[in-house]
Design an enzyme around this catalytic site. Sequence first.
Site, PDB file in Angstrom:
ATOM      1  N   ASP A 111      20.758 -13.302  19.151  1.00  0.00           N
ATOM      2  CA  ASP A 111      22.075 -12.798  19.518  1.00  0.00           C
ATOM      3  C   ASP A 111      22.239 -11.361  19.040  1.00  0.00           C
ATOM      4  OD1 ASP A 111      24.698 -12.600  20.341  1.00  0.00           O
ATOM      5  OD2 ASP A 111      25.515 -13.626  18.590  1.00  0.00           O
TER       6      ASP A 111
ATOM      7  N   GLU B 131      23.995 -10.565  15.809  1.00  0.00           N
ATOM      8  CA  GLU B 131      23.324 -10.791  14.534  1.00  0.00           C
ATOM      9  C   GLU B 131      22.778  -9.491  13.953  1.00  0.00           C
ATOM     10  OE1 GLU B 131      22.453 -13.902  12.460  1.00  0.00           O
ATOM     11  OE2 GLU B 131      24.433 -13.794  13.369  1.00  0.00           O
TER      12      GLU B 131
ATOM     13  N   ASP C  54      23.203 -18.403  17.294  1.00  0.00           N
ATOM     14  CA  ASP C  54      22.620 -17.099  16.966  1.00  0.00           C
ATOM     15  C   ASP C  54      21.193 -16.945  17.481  1.00  0.00           C
ATOM     16  OD1 ASP C  54      24.910 -16.223  15.488  1.00  0.00           O
ATOM     17  OD2 ASP C  54      24.307 -17.577  13.883  1.00  0.00           O
TER      18      ASP C  54
END
Length: 576
Positions: free
Chosen positions: A316, A319, A351
């Site tokens: 992601d 992140e 994530d």
Amino acid sequence: MSNGNGGKRITLKRSRPNPIFEDWLKELHEEAKEKKSKLEPMLKEALDSMSKYPLPLKSGAECAILKGFDKKLCRFLDIRLEAYYNNTNGSEPKVSSQTCTVSMKSSSTQTSTSDSTNMANNNDSSTSNSLNADSAPSDSSSGQTKKPRIFKPVFRSGSYAILVALLEQLRNNPLKSALEKQELISLAQPHSEESFSRPKPNSFYTAWSSMKTLISKRLVVCTRSKKTTYSLSDDGIALAIQVLEDYKDRPTVNDVIFNGAPTSNLNPMRNQDNLTPGGSSTSSQTVTPVLSQTSSSDSVFIDMPPDSFHVILLIDKNETGGVSKKDDPTVAQFKKYPDLKHEYRSLKIGDFTWIARHKSNKDHELVLPYIVERKRMDDFGSSIKDGRFHEQKFRLRKCGLYNVIYLVENYGSNKHVGLPFQSLMQALANTRVQDQFKVHVTDSLNNSARFLAMMTKRLTIEYKDKHLFGRNQESQGEKLMTFDYFNKASSKSKPLTVTEMFIKLLVQLKGLSVEKALAITKVYSTPKSLITAYEKCTQREGETLLANLKYGTQNRNVGPKISKSIYRFLVWKECE
């Protein structure tokens, strides 16, 4: 007492009773100020109180009486002092009664200071024992002079990475052998196990701190003009070449994971669950996703025969501090794995996840049934307090990927994480038992990246001989969903059904997991249907109405406490 000066008192004042400690504190303060660290105010207070203190201090522990000194800072000074004494042959610095100057060579001071810095950083364990030739101690028993120990950086330490990066730059572009700091960090990070931008837990230092050692040993030349640049000296070039030769057969973590190298150099990771893909650890329950269909089911059917696709880790974008940001810690960690197939995308849920992409048709992407939610321990505590924890678990539970992994990173000693550590451990236990998520705890971002790299390799092996197929619709059995469908269906902004809203409402109650909420809404799909059922009950019957409903694979009861809480929450009247 009278004297020859007309009875005037003569006072002897130490101008700097603790010059070594002061110099080290100035060094730390300047570095913290440059990096805009949160530690800068504390270090300034410590430096001010040290400069005003009139008496000499023998150890870092004694500094605890002054303002600004916590246990970590005192311990750091003790470690550095020990290294200082080791490099001066065990003798304490001699202090004159007036000026309090250290009676030793400036070159030796510089070497010991940088060596002790490196020891505190724990990047080059051999550095703290190295001595310069001009300060080699003599062997009193034999009368012979000991050979000086030659400095050699530890494999994939900060010093190693800097030397290798500068040598690569010299070989690739001899006309531009000198690099600025950020350029050098970008090239060096893939060669180091430690971060050049994020300090280790409970430490002030990063891998970049090793630069002081290299400069002091005249292996790296620092040129200061309009922009500070760094380049290898002749000795540095020779050492870098020697280091590469000595370590040429030493496998990296990337080699161990992706190229079948021996695993003896891999540190064991603390794994709370066996996460072998396709193994017995995979939850055997049949998950009924509550995903809303967002695409037509008669869309193109994707078929991927064995060995026709690559397994790719998706990260992601949120992140990271920005994929284009050269010194982002997350991006830097994954750069250490050149054989890891990974991409950065905007994920609506989780994530990290994995896709199978067709080798020839790049538009054909199927999501593998694994998803990871990563939390640092302090963020984990914050998510519990502000309610994000339960909402995220709800969305993960209904995303259609039945292997949900909760990846939690320790935050130093886990002392300042928003909630008592025991409460966080209980929340993780509930996540594992009640929600049936897999839980994996790591010690650092470094180990988290390693875990994800290993998972990617294991998934690649698991799926390489499998025939994959899917559509733009929910996963069912072995049929997978496309990435486009997965991301659109997981969007926070998409309309929720009444049942989905009811589940989100229920999981806010203490002790009510997603599994229990799903069991309740299977019988009473809306709040109105449950309230209607309550209206036909007495208070006692209403409080126990949901107690015997079964949830999860083990068919446990929802229980009387949860049943009573929901009744009191929805009926809106005082119950005795």
